[in-house]
Design a protein around this motif. Structure first.
Motif, PDB file in Angstrom:
ATOM      1  N   PRO A   1     -79.591   4.925  58.988  1.00 21.49           N
ATOM      2  CA  PRO A   1     -78.522   4.190  59.688  1.00 21.49           C
ATOM      3  C   PRO A   1     -79.102   3.305  60.780  1.00 21.49           C
ATOM      4  O   PRO A   1     -80.003   3.710  61.513  1.00 21.49           O
ATOM      5  N   GLY A   2     -78.567   2.088  60.860  1.00 23.59           N
ATOM      6  CA  GLY A   2     -79.082   1.111  61.808  1.00 23.59           C
ATOM      7  C   GLY A   2     -80.190   0.250  61.261  1.00 23.59           C
ATOM      8  O   GLY A   2     -80.586  -0.740  61.896  1.00 23.59           O
ATOM      9  N   GLY A   3     -80.699   0.604  60.100  1.00 21.44           N
ATOM     10  CA  GLY A   3     -81.792  -0.146  59.501  1.00 21.44           C
ATOM     11  C   GLY A   3     -81.333  -1.375  58.744  1.00 21.44           C
ATOM     12  O   GLY A   3     -80.137  -1.717  58.741  1.00 21.44           O
ATOM     13  N   SER A   4     -82.304  -2.038  58.106  1.00 18.34           N
ATOM     14  CA  SER A   4     -82.035  -3.285  57.397  1.00 18.34           C
ATOM     15  C   SER A   4     -82.637  -3.262  56.001  1.00 18.34           C
ATOM     16  O   SER A   4     -83.639  -2.577  55.752  1.00 18.34           O
ATOM     17  N   LEU A   5     -82.019  -4.027  55.120  1.00 21.87           N
ATOM     18  CA  LEU A   5     -82.534  -4.275  53.784  1.00 21.87           C
ATOM     19  C   LEU A   5     -82.199  -5.711  53.411  1.00 21.87           C
ATOM     20  O   LEU A   5     -81.196  -6.251  53.881  1.00 21.87           O
ATOM     21  N   ARG A   6     -83.007  -6.285  52.539  1.00 25.16           N
ATOM     22  CA  ARG A   6     -82.683  -7.591  51.973  1.00 25.16           C
ATOM     23  C   ARG A   6     -82.640  -7.486  50.461  1.00 25.16           C
ATOM     24  O   ARG A   6     -83.646  -7.124  49.841  1.00 25.16           O
ATOM     25  N   LEU A   7     -81.502  -7.786  49.909  1.00 26.62           N
ATOM     26  CA  LEU A   7     -81.337  -7.818  48.460  1.00 26.62           C
ATOM     27  C   LEU A   7     -81.571  -9.236  47.951  1.00 26.62           C
ATOM     28  O   LEU A   7     -81.245 -10.203  48.633  1.00 26.62           O
ATOM     29  N   SER A   8     -82.101  -9.317  46.745  1.00 28.20           N
ATOM     30  CA  SER A   8     -82.285 -10.601  46.081  1.00 28.20           C
ATOM     31  C   SER A   8     -81.623 -10.548  44.714  1.00 28.20           C
ATOM     32  O   SER A   8     -81.534  -9.487  44.100  1.00 28.20           O
ATOM     33  N   CYS A   9     -81.180 -11.696  44.271  1.00 24.69           N
ATOM     34  CA  CYS A   9     -80.598 -11.812  42.933  1.00 24.69           C
ATOM     35  C   CYS A   9     -81.145 -13.092  42.318  1.00 24.69           C
ATOM     36  O   CYS A   9     -80.837 -14.197  42.793  1.00 24.69           O
TER      37      CYS A   9
ATOM     38  N   LEU B   1     -79.109 -11.333  50.147  1.00 23.49           N
ATOM     39  CA  LEU B   1     -78.170 -10.654  51.027  1.00 23.49           C
ATOM     40  C   LEU B   1     -78.980  -9.880  52.058  1.00 23.49           C
ATOM     41  O   LEU B   1     -79.603  -8.859  51.724  1.00 23.49           O
ATOM     42  N   GLN B   2     -78.989 -10.378  53.280  1.00 23.73           N
ATOM     43  CA  GLN B   2     -79.640  -9.684  54.383  1.00 23.73           C
ATOM     44  C   GLN B   2     -78.635  -8.725  54.999  1.00 23.73           C
ATOM     45  O   GLN B   2     -77.561  -9.155  55.442  1.00 23.73           O
ATOM     46  N   MET B   3     -78.985  -7.455  55.012  1.00 25.04           N
ATOM     47  CA  MET B   3     -78.076  -6.428  55.518  1.00 25.04           C
ATOM     48  C   MET B   3     -78.705  -5.769  56.732  1.00 25.04           C
ATOM     49  O   MET B   3     -79.776  -5.151  56.619  1.00 25.04           O
ATOM     50  N   ASN B   4     -78.059  -5.914  57.874  1.00 28.46           N
ATOM     51  CA  ASN B   4     -78.535  -5.335  59.122  1.00 28.46           C
ATOM     52  C   ASN B   4     -77.541  -4.300  59.636  1.00 28.46           C
ATOM     53  O   ASN B   4     -76.386  -4.259  59.189  1.00 28.46           O
ATOM     54  N   SER B   5     -77.988  -3.496  60.565  1.00 31.42           N
ATOM     55  CA  SER B   5     -77.123  -2.476  61.176  1.00 31.42           C
ATOM     56  C   SER B   5     -76.395  -1.667  60.108  1.00 31.42           C
ATOM     57  O   SER B   5     -75.177  -1.460  60.194  1.00 31.42           O
ATOM     58  N   LEU B   6     -77.131  -1.218  59.141  1.00 27.62           N
ATOM     59  CA  LEU B   6     -76.519  -0.517  58.012  1.00 27.62           C
ATOM     60  C   LEU B   6     -75.904   0.809  58.437  1.00 27.62           C
ATOM     61  O   LEU B   6     -76.426   1.500  59.337  1.00 27.62           O
ATOM     62  N   LYS B   7     -74.798   1.149  57.785  1.00 27.68           N
ATOM     63  CA  LYS B   7     -74.051   2.368  58.073  1.00 27.68           C
ATOM     64  C   LYS B   7     -74.001   3.223  56.811  1.00 27.68           C
ATOM     65  O   LYS B   7     -74.114   2.704  55.692  1.00 27.68           O
ATOM     66  N   PRO B   8     -73.789   4.520  56.959  1.00 29.46           N
ATOM     67  CA  PRO B   8     -73.671   5.374  55.773  1.00 29.46           C
ATOM     68  C   PRO B   8     -72.591   4.883  54.806  1.00 29.46           C
ATOM     69  O   PRO B   8     -72.752   5.018  53.582  1.00 29.46           O
ATOM     70  N   GLU B   9     -71.535   4.311  55.324  1.00 28.06           N
ATOM     71  CA  GLU B   9     -70.457   3.836  54.455  1.00 28.06           C
ATOM     72  C   GLU B   9     -70.832   2.579  53.668  1.00 28.06           C
ATOM     73  O   GLU B   9     -70.066   2.133  52.805  1.00 28.06           O
TER      74      GLU B   9
ATOM     75  N   GLN C   1     -77.267  -5.987  36.905  1.00 26.81           N
ATOM     76  CA  GLN C   1     -77.225  -4.569  36.553  1.00 26.81           C
ATOM     77  C   GLN C   1     -76.988  -3.675  37.761  1.00 26.81           C
ATOM     78  O   GLN C   1     -76.700  -2.488  37.605  1.00 26.81           O
ATOM     79  N   GLY C   2     -77.127  -4.238  38.949  1.00 26.25           N
ATOM     80  CA  GLY C   2     -76.884  -3.478  40.164  1.00 26.25           C
ATOM     81  C   GLY C   2     -78.158  -2.893  40.753  1.00 26.25           C
ATOM     82  O   GLY C   2     -79.120  -2.610  40.042  1.00 26.25           O
ATOM     83  N   THR C   3     -78.135  -2.704  42.070  1.00 22.81           N
ATOM     84  CA  THR C   3     -79.245  -2.060  42.768  1.00 22.81           C
ATOM     85  C   THR C   3     -78.665  -1.084  43.790  1.00 22.81           C
ATOM     86  O   THR C   3     -77.703  -1.396  44.490  1.00 22.81           O
ATOM     87  N   GLN C   4     -79.242   0.104  43.828  1.00 20.12           N
ATOM     88  CA  GLN C   4     -78.706   1.165  44.693  1.00 20.12           C
ATOM     89  C   GLN C   4     -79.157   0.961  46.135  1.00 20.12           C
ATOM     90  O   GLN C   4     -80.348   0.770  46.406  1.00 20.12           O
ATOM     91  N   VAL C   5     -78.203   1.055  47.038  1.00 19.17           N
ATOM     92  CA  VAL C   5     -78.472   1.063  48.474  1.00 19.17           C
ATOM     93  C   VAL C   5     -77.940   2.372  49.032  1.00 19.17           C
ATOM     94  O   VAL C   5     -76.758   2.690  48.865  1.00 19.17           O
ATOM     95  N   THR C   6     -78.819   3.142  49.657  1.00 16.88           N
ATOM     96  CA  THR C   6     -78.430   4.419  50.247  1.00 16.88           C
ATOM     97  C   THR C   6     -78.788   4.413  51.718  1.00 16.88           C
ATOM     98  O   THR C   6     -79.948   4.175  52.080  1.00 16.88           O
TER      99      THR C   6
END
Length: 123
Positions: A14-22, A81-89, A115-120
């Motif tokens: 939680p609070g971390g970041s990920l960047r997805l690409s398509c 898709l840059q995702m910051n401040s990630l939450k469990p939800e 096909q989708g990519t899992q973000v946990t």
């Protein structure tokens, strides 16, 4: 036929970041509006964000506004898709999708899906 391949998912605290690409196979990528959707276990697929073919119009779901940023590089046929401040939800399978020109929030209006990519998000 447009082939979409997502990458960049994973496990983050939680609070971390990920960047997805398509990455898209379509040579006319610049004519496609792109969207990101997500689906958590037991829930319907929901809209996250979309960007018009030119990149000039962006629409975010309220749940991610201010934390997520969509961008596209039409020279690389890729949307990010840059995702910051990630939450469990935010935990879900994230899908990118494409449709001609105009971005929408409606799942059924998108013609092509990855096909989708899992973000946990978990500690």
């Amino acid at each position: 036929q447009v082939h979409l391949v997502e990458s960049g998912g994973g496990l983050v605290q939680p609070g971390g970041s990920l960047r997805l690409s398509c990455a898209a196979s379509e040579r006319t990528f610049s004519t496609l509006a792109m969207g990101w959707f997500r689906q958590a276990p037991g829930k319907e697929r929901e809209f996250v964000v979309a960007i018009s073919s030119s990149g000039g119009t962006v629409d975010y779901a309220n749940a991610v506004k201010g934390r997520f940023t969509i961008s596209r590089d039409n020279t690389k046929n890729t949307v990010y898709l840059q995702m910051n401040s990630l939450k469990p939800e935010d935990t879900a399978v994230y899908y990118c999708a494409a449709r001609p020109f105009w971005a929408t929030r409606t799942v059924s209006t998108y013609n092509y899906w990855g096909q989708g990519t899992q973000v946990t998000v978990s500690s």
